[in-house]
Design a protein around this motif. Structure first.
Motif, PDB file in Angstrom:
ATOM      1  N   ALA A   4      -9.911  -3.000 -18.474  1.00  0.00           N
ATOM      2  CA  ALA A   4     -10.658  -3.043 -17.222  1.00  0.00           C
ATOM      3  C   ALA A   4     -12.113  -3.403 -17.500  1.00  0.00           C
ATOM      4  O   ALA A   4     -12.695  -2.961 -18.495  1.00  0.00           O
ATOM      5  N   PRO A   5     -12.744  -4.187 -16.618  1.00  0.00           N
ATOM      6  CA  PRO A   5     -14.161  -4.518 -16.794  1.00  0.00           C
ATOM      7  C   PRO A   5     -15.038  -3.308 -16.491  1.00  0.00           C
ATOM      8  O   PRO A   5     -14.591  -2.336 -15.855  1.00  0.00           O
ATOM      9  N   PRO A   6     -16.280  -3.329 -16.899  1.00  0.00           N
ATOM     10  CA  PRO A   6     -17.169  -2.185 -16.660  1.00  0.00           C
ATOM     11  C   PRO A   6     -17.334  -1.840 -15.181  1.00  0.00           C
ATOM     12  O   PRO A   6     -17.546  -0.674 -14.831  1.00  0.00           O
ATOM     13  N   ASP A   7     -17.223  -2.839 -14.284  1.00  0.00           N
ATOM     14  CA  ASP A   7     -17.428  -2.573 -12.856  1.00  0.00           C
ATOM     15  C   ASP A   7     -16.107  -2.442 -12.092  1.00  0.00           C
ATOM     16  O   ASP A   7     -16.045  -2.684 -10.877  1.00  0.00           O
ATOM     17  N   ALA A   8     -15.037  -2.024 -12.800  1.00  0.00           N
ATOM     18  CA  ALA A   8     -13.719  -1.931 -12.167  1.00  0.00           C
ATOM     19  C   ALA A   8     -13.727  -1.005 -10.958  1.00  0.00           C
ATOM     20  O   ALA A   8     -13.158  -1.327  -9.908  1.00  0.00           O
ATOM     21  N   ASP A   9     -14.363   0.161 -11.079  1.00  0.00           N
ATOM     22  CA  ASP A   9     -14.377   1.110  -9.969  1.00  0.00           C
ATOM     23  C   ASP A   9     -15.084   0.518  -8.751  1.00  0.00           C
ATOM     24  O   ASP A   9     -14.656   0.708  -7.608  1.00  0.00           O
ATOM     25  N   ALA A  10     -16.171  -0.191  -8.995  1.00  0.00           N
ATOM     26  CA  ALA A  10     -16.905  -0.800  -7.885  1.00  0.00           C
ATOM     27  C   ALA A  10     -16.057  -1.866  -7.191  1.00  0.00           C
ATOM     28  O   ALA A  10     -16.067  -1.987  -5.963  1.00  0.00           O
ATOM     29  N   ARG A  11     -15.305  -2.624  -7.967  1.00  0.00           N
ATOM     30  CA  ARG A  11     -14.453  -3.659  -7.376  1.00  0.00           C
ATOM     31  C   ARG A  11     -13.358  -3.027  -6.514  1.00  0.00           C
ATOM     32  O   ARG A  11     -13.037  -3.516  -5.426  1.00  0.00           O
ATOM     33  N   ARG A  12     -12.797  -1.928  -7.034  1.00  0.00           N
ATOM     34  CA  ARG A  12     -11.735  -1.260  -6.271  1.00  0.00           C
ATOM     35  C   ARG A  12     -12.274  -0.592  -5.010  1.00  0.00           C
ATOM     36  O   ARG A  12     -11.519  -0.325  -4.071  1.00  0.00           O
ATOM     37  N   ALA A  13     -13.555  -0.304  -4.984  1.00  0.00           N
ATOM     38  CA  ALA A  13     -14.152   0.419  -3.856  1.00  0.00           C
ATOM     39  C   ALA A  13     -14.529  -0.497  -2.696  1.00  0.00           C
ATOM     40  O   ALA A  13     -15.097  -0.039  -1.708  1.00  0.00           O
ATOM     41  N   ALA A  14     -14.199  -1.780  -2.796  1.00  0.00           N
ATOM     42  CA  ALA A  14     -14.511  -2.697  -1.696  1.00  0.00           C
ATOM     43  C   ALA A  14     -13.872  -2.206  -0.402  1.00  0.00           C
ATOM     44  O   ALA A  14     -12.744  -1.695  -0.389  1.00  0.00           O
ATOM     45  N   ARG A  15     -14.599  -2.360   0.695  1.00  0.00           N
ATOM     46  CA  ARG A  15     -14.135  -1.846   1.989  1.00  0.00           C
ATOM     47  C   ARG A  15     -13.002  -2.718   2.535  1.00  0.00           C
ATOM     48  O   ARG A  15     -13.110  -3.935   2.585  1.00  0.00           O
ATOM     49  N   PRO A  16     -11.893  -2.087   2.966  1.00  0.00           N
ATOM     50  CA  PRO A  16     -10.820  -2.870   3.584  1.00  0.00           C
ATOM     51  C   PRO A  16     -11.240  -3.378   4.962  1.00  0.00           C
ATOM     52  O   PRO A  16     -11.974  -2.701   5.690  1.00  0.00           O
ATOM     53  N   VAL A  17     -10.783  -4.556   5.303  1.00  0.00           N
ATOM     54  CA  VAL A  17     -11.100  -5.171   6.585  1.00  0.00           C
ATOM     55  C   VAL A  17      -9.792  -5.532   7.286  1.00  0.00           C
ATOM     56  O   VAL A  17      -8.951  -6.237   6.715  1.00  0.00           O
ATOM     57  N   VAL A  18      -9.594  -5.027   8.493  1.00  0.00           N
ATOM     58  CA  VAL A  18      -8.407  -5.381   9.271  1.00  0.00           C
ATOM     59  C   VAL A  18      -8.513  -6.853   9.663  1.00  0.00           C
ATOM     60  O   VAL A  18      -9.491  -7.268  10.298  1.00  0.00           O
TER      61      VAL A  18
END
Length: 280
Positions: A4-18
């Motif tokens: 995983a890259p160092p910013d993996a958590d930040a990437r996963r935390a992207a806000r979902p958009v309907v």
């Protein structure tokens, strides 16, 4: 698996958009649906025997009621424009607009280039089910239909009484098309009464015993002239992954006519207004 890259958590935390906010869609009026249902008169009933399919025409402005009549049973539904088989139910777009499972107030949309409501669910006796602790709901638009091609991949067999083949035979019988010409018109289904979801760990499609019982039904208001085909699935209520042990029951398809006054001001929807130039 790659590191995983160092910013993996930040990437996963992207806000979902309907993607398609449902409040932008024209919604049927609940009062109108209730008035429509109050004046319904049965016109024709067709019983779909277990492990087979049947076709029925539903005039625009009428209601198709699919009913559980003897025991728990699910059904795979196809819809076509009765006068143009190229316009058919589009499960993928319907799912994108409403979600994985349908209930009262949701519409079943047709394929490109038409993309218009084919039918509106005006009553669902299983609306109380919602989503259970497994994440399962009733009446899904995620399963594709059981078919002989996947069965051959998995078992090497020749299985002719799956929902896909049932629908092919029913459409061929209703239209006079030979089976090889009818088959391309059979499409991904609306899984009536089926209780389904995705597993929490691997997000795999699953079924579980349907909560449907005799007397339960779903009412679809025909927005255009429809040809409807329903297969009484060989998996019965989908409580197990075996057709050999499944207990199967018939389903009823009933066409109901409304009081003409309830249709005052109503018109079948026009095909989609996009000019089809595609920027050319």
């Amino acid at each position: 698996m790659s590191n995983a890259p160092p910013d993996a958590d930040a990437r996963r935390a992207a806000r979902p958009v309907v993607c398609y906010p449902p409040d932008r869609l024209p919604a049927p009026d609940a009062g109108w649906m209730a008035r429509l249902r109050a004046g319904l008169t049965p016109r024709e009933t067709l019983t779909v025997p277990p492990r087979t399919a049947r076709c029925l025409r539903v005039p625009a402005g009428h209601v198709l009621r699919i009913s559980c009549v003897q025991g728990p049973q699910v059904g795979d539904l196809n819809l076509w424009n009765a006068d143009d088989l190229s316009e058919r139910f589009y499960s993928g777009k319907t799912r994108a607009l409403y979600g994985t499972h349908l209930t009262t107030g949701h519409r079943l949309w047709s394929s490109f280039p038409h993309l218009r409501p084919m039918a509106t669910i005006i009553h669902d006796s299983l609306a109380w089910y919602g989503f259970d602790a497994d994440g399962a709901g009733v009446h899904d638009v995620i399963g594709t239909r059981c078919d002989p091609y996947t069965d051959h991949l998995l078992s090497g067999g020749q299985y002719h009484h799956c929902c896909h083949s049932n629908l092919v035979r029913a459409l061929a019988a209703a239209t006079g098309l030979p089976p090889d010409r009818a088959e391309p018109h059979v499409h991904d289904v609306f899984n009536v009464f089926m209780c389904t979801g995705f597993t929490r760990d691997m997000h795999q499609y699953f079924t579980k015993a349907s909560p449907v019982r005799p007397g339960d039904h779903i009412d679809l208001f025909a927005e255009i002239d429809l040809l409807a085909a329903l297969s009484a699935c060989p998996w019965g209520d989908c409580a197990s992954n075996s057709t050999e042990t499944a207990c199967c029951h018939p389903l009823d398809m009933t066409v109901l006519a409304p009081d003409p006054d309830a249709l005052t001001g109503w018109q079948p929807p026009a095909p989609n207004g996009y000019d089809r130039s595609h920027g050319a």
